[in-house]
Design a protein around this motif. Structure first.
Motif, PDB file in Angstrom:
ATOM      1  N   LEU A  36       0.865  -1.182   0.000  1.00  0.00           N
ATOM      2  CA  LEU A  36       0.000   0.000   0.000  1.00  0.00           C
ATOM      3  C   LEU A  36       0.899   1.228   0.000  1.00  0.00           C
ATOM      4  CD1 LEU A  36      -2.763  -0.999   2.580  1.00  0.00           C
ATOM      5  CD2 LEU A  36      -2.734  -1.299   0.090  1.00  0.00           C
ATOM      6  N   ILE A  37       0.606   2.155  -0.880  1.00  0.00           N
ATOM      7  CA  ILE A  37       1.444   3.346  -0.995  1.00  0.00           C
ATOM      8  C   ILE A  37       0.604   4.574  -0.691  1.00  0.00           C
ATOM      9  CG2 ILE A  37       2.809   4.731  -2.606  1.00  0.00           C
ATOM     10  CD1 ILE A  37       3.351   1.873  -3.964  1.00  0.00           C
ATOM     11  N   ASP A  38       1.000   5.306   0.340  1.00  0.00           N
ATOM     12  CA  ASP A  38       0.253   6.483   0.749  1.00  0.00           C
ATOM     13  C   ASP A  38       0.775   7.687  -0.023  1.00  0.00           C
ATOM     14  OD1 ASP A  38      -1.163   8.444   1.949  1.00  0.00           O
ATOM     15  OD2 ASP A  38      -0.747   7.822   4.010  1.00  0.00           O
ATOM     16  N   ALA A  39      -0.037   8.154  -0.974  1.00  0.00           N
ATOM     17  CA  ALA A  39       0.378   9.309  -1.776  1.00  0.00           C
ATOM     18  C   ALA A  39      -0.322  10.582  -1.313  1.00  0.00           C
ATOM     19  CB  ALA A  39       0.093   9.049  -3.258  1.00  0.00           C
ATOM     20  N   ASP A  40      -0.976  10.509  -0.158  1.00  0.00           N
ATOM     21  CA  ASP A  40      -1.659  11.692   0.372  1.00  0.00           C
ATOM     22  C   ASP A  40      -0.725  12.380   1.368  1.00  0.00           C
ATOM     23  OD1 ASP A  40      -3.407  13.621   1.039  1.00  0.00           O
ATOM     24  OD2 ASP A  40      -5.006  12.295   1.739  1.00  0.00           O
ATOM     25  N   PHE A  41       0.182  13.181   0.834  1.00  0.00           N
ATOM     26  CA  PHE A  41       1.206  13.811   1.656  1.00  0.00           C
ATOM     27  C   PHE A  41       0.593  14.865   2.556  1.00  0.00           C
ATOM     28  CE2 PHE A  41       5.296  12.830  -0.772  1.00  0.00           C
ATOM     29  CZ  PHE A  41       4.791  11.625  -1.150  1.00  0.00           C
ATOM     30  N   VAL A  57       9.431   4.483  10.646  1.00  0.00           N
ATOM     31  CA  VAL A  57      10.737   5.078  10.893  1.00  0.00           C
ATOM     32  C   VAL A  57      11.088   6.002   9.722  1.00  0.00           C
ATOM     33  CG1 VAL A  57      13.173   4.653  11.368  1.00  0.00           C
ATOM     34  CG2 VAL A  57      11.432   3.029  12.187  1.00  0.00           C
ATOM     35  N   TYR A  58      11.002   5.447   8.515  1.00  0.00           N
ATOM     36  CA  TYR A  58      11.267   6.246   7.309  1.00  0.00           C
ATOM     37  C   TYR A  58       9.983   6.383   6.503  1.00  0.00           C
ATOM     38  CZ  TYR A  58      16.047   5.020   8.487  1.00  0.00           C
ATOM     39  OH  TYR A  58      17.230   4.854   9.136  1.00  0.00           O
ATOM     40  N   THR A  59      10.004   7.341   5.570  1.00  0.00           N
ATOM     41  CA  THR A  59       8.840   7.502   4.688  1.00  0.00           C
ATOM     42  C   THR A  59       9.321   7.483   3.240  1.00  0.00           C
ATOM     43  OG1 THR A  59       8.955   9.902   4.462  1.00  0.00           O
ATOM     44  CG2 THR A  59       7.824   9.043   6.424  1.00  0.00           C
ATOM     45  N   ILE A  60       8.382   7.698   2.361  1.00  0.00           N
ATOM     46  CA  ILE A  60       8.684   7.710   0.927  1.00  0.00           C
ATOM     47  C   ILE A  60       9.747   8.764   0.591  1.00  0.00           C
ATOM     48  CG2 ILE A  60       6.839   9.371   0.388  1.00  0.00           C
ATOM     49  CD1 ILE A  60       6.194   7.601  -2.068  1.00  0.00           C
ATOM     50  N   ILE A  61       9.782   9.852   1.364  1.00  0.00           N
ATOM     51  CA  ILE A  61      10.734  10.932   1.078  1.00  0.00           C
ATOM     52  C   ILE A  61      12.172  10.445   1.254  1.00  0.00           C
ATOM     53  CG2 ILE A  61      11.560  13.198   1.831  1.00  0.00           C
ATOM     54  CD1 ILE A  61       8.966  13.643   0.626  1.00  0.00           C
ATOM     55  N   LEU A  85       3.281  -1.276   4.029  1.00  0.00           N
ATOM     56  CA  LEU A  85       2.866   0.107   3.763  1.00  0.00           C
ATOM     57  C   LEU A  85       4.090   0.960   3.490  1.00  0.00           C
ATOM     58  CD1 LEU A  85       0.868   2.598   3.994  1.00  0.00           C
ATOM     59  CD2 LEU A  85       1.536   2.664   6.403  1.00  0.00           C
ATOM     60  N   LEU A  86       4.028   1.739   2.407  1.00  0.00           N
ATOM     61  CA  LEU A  86       5.023   2.789   2.224  1.00  0.00           C
ATOM     62  C   LEU A  86       4.373   4.092   2.684  1.00  0.00           C
ATOM     63  CD1 LEU A  86       7.821   3.680   1.247  1.00  0.00           C
ATOM     64  CD2 LEU A  86       6.786   4.167  -0.976  1.00  0.00           C
ATOM     65  N   PRO A  87       4.806   4.611   3.859  1.00  0.00           N
ATOM     66  CA  PRO A  87       4.128   5.783   4.427  1.00  0.00           C
ATOM     67  C   PRO A  87       4.440   7.062   3.652  1.00  0.00           C
ATOM     68  CG  PRO A  87       5.550   4.677   6.048  1.00  0.00           C
ATOM     69  CD  PRO A  87       5.892   4.128   4.718  1.00  0.00           C
ATOM     70  N   ALA A  88       3.480   7.973   3.694  1.00  0.00           N
ATOM     71  CA  ALA A  88       3.696   9.301   3.127  1.00  0.00           C
ATOM     72  C   ALA A  88       4.466  10.131   4.138  1.00  0.00           C
ATOM     73  CB  ALA A  88       2.355   9.957   2.830  1.00  0.00           C
ATOM     74  N   ALA A  89       5.075  11.190   3.647  1.00  0.00           N
ATOM     75  CA  ALA A  89       5.774  12.093   4.553  1.00  0.00           C
ATOM     76  C   ALA A  89       4.760  12.928   5.302  1.00  0.00           C
ATOM     77  CB  ALA A  89       6.686  12.996   3.750  1.00  0.00           C
ATOM     78  N   GLN A  90       5.085  13.232   6.533  1.00  0.00           N
ATOM     79  CA  GLN A  90       4.221  14.102   7.310  1.00  0.00           C
ATOM     80  C   GLN A  90       4.882  15.468   7.380  1.00  0.00           C
ATOM     81  OE1 GLN A  90       3.582  12.776  11.298  1.00  0.00           O
ATOM     82  NE2 GLN A  90       1.396  13.116  11.123  1.00  0.00           N
ATOM     83  N   ASN A  91       4.071  16.518   7.342  1.00  0.00           N
ATOM     84  CA  ASN A  91       4.594  17.878   7.453  1.00  0.00           C
ATOM     85  C   ASN A  91       5.660  18.215   6.416  1.00  0.00           C
ATOM     86  OD1 ASN A  91       3.069  17.947   9.782  1.00  0.00           O
ATOM     87  ND2 ASN A  91       4.793  17.212  11.003  1.00  0.00           N
ATOM     88  N   ARG A  92       5.603  17.551   5.296  1.00  0.00           N
ATOM     89  CA  ARG A  92       6.571  17.900   4.264  1.00  0.00           C
ATOM     90  C   ARG A  92       5.844  18.604   3.141  1.00  0.00           C
ATOM     91  NH1 ARG A  92      12.142  16.005   3.069  1.00  0.00           N
ATOM     92  NH2 ARG A  92      12.663  14.681   4.821  1.00  0.00           N
TER      93      ARG A  92
END
Ligand code: ADP
Ligand code: MG
Length: 265
Positions: A36-41, A57-61, A85-92
């Motif tokens: 699952l890839i979260d593209a909702d940054f 720990v890490y995100t897509i960024i 899950l590939l997490p989206a970046a938060q606050n980026r």
């Protein structure tokens, strides 16, 4: 071949993230390997719905920047060994990733999975382009409201212009009692407007919201529920099974007669 499916809608709040989490989990339950890839940054709520937010720990960024390997950025689901899950970046900044970078990373990830499912942000700006750039197919989500259907229609046009031909529809949050009372547009009306094949109809149900808040997709709940069954059936239809649609009106009629009987007794 890996299927890269983007879950999109145009309008926000129609259930894209909920559907991504449930379909991903249901496909994993069917034995498929799913990323699952979260593209909702900026929002990053797919991790919350999956209950994986504390394991990031890490995100897509970082993966794109080469600050970590892709494998390290993928969060594994303890309950579902087939799901990551590939997490989206938060606050980026949303502009931090380009469609080219997104395509490269999604293509690289998908090589090791049966499915890559991309959760799209609302709107049709850069985030949307990032979410569809690698997709080979799309699932459009709409609710039975004209505003959502109109946005869905617009997105279908954009997807077709990008060469994505395989597009199917999920009608989410259907309320049979509203259809019965003619207070909402029905599935037939929606199909008349959008003219794409429907792959699922999910009823409005508060158990969906409860499961969201708990970080446990409803399809993991062993107690039977109509929306849970609807999600599982969609996963099987994605896999190619020809399943009849749940009769949501019938279940409503039954409830209605039951309540009437109660009052008569
Ligand atoms: P999006 O990703 O399209 O913005 P979400 O998946 O975040 O939408 O869903 C928005 C809200 O709607 C959430 O609170 C979610 O729990 C709720 N929701 C989604 N589908 C249903 C449903 N079938 N029944 C009840 N609530 C739902
Ligand atoms: Mg969302």
């Amino acid at each position: 071949m890996t299927r890269i499916i983007t879950i999109t809608s145009g309008k926000g709040g129609v259930g894209k993230t909920t559907i991504t989490a449930n379909l991903g989990t249901a496909l994993a339950q069917l034995g498929k390997k799913v990323a699952l890839i979260d593209a909702d940054f900026g929002l990053r709520n797919l991790d919350l719905l999956l209950g994986l937010e504390n394991r990031i720990v890490y995100t897509i960024i970082e993966a794109i920047a080469g600050e970590c390997t892709i494998e390290k950025a993928l969060v594994k689901d303890k309950r579902q060994p087939n799901l990551v899950l590939l997490p989206a970046a938060q606050n980026r900044n949303k502009e931090a990733v380009s469609p080219e970078q997104m395509k490269e990373i999604v293509d690289r990830i998908s090589a090791n999975f049966d499915y890559a499912i991309v959760d799209c942000p609302a709107g049709i700006e850069l985030g949307f382009r990032n979410a569809i750039v690698a997709a080979t197919e799309a699932i459009i989500v709409t609710t039975p409201e004209m505003a959502a259907v109109r946005d869905a229609d617009r997105v279908i046009g954009l997807l077709e212009a990008e060469g994505i031909e395989k597009i199917s529809l999920i009608v989410n949050r259907l309320r049979p009692e509203m259809v019965q009372l003619d207070r909402t547009i029905g599935v037939e009306d929606i199909l008349d407007i959008l003219r794409i094949p429907v792959i699922g109809i999910v009823p409005e149900d508060e158990r969906v919201i409860v499961s969201t808040n708990r970080g446990e997709p409803l399809v993991l709940d062993e107690r039977p529920s109509l929306p849970g069954m609807a999600f599982k059936n969609i996963a099987r239809r994605i896999e190619g099974d020809d399943l009849p649609f749940l009769d949501l009106m019938a279940s409503y009629d039954n409830l209605f007669t039951r309540i009437r009987r109660l009052f008569k007794a």
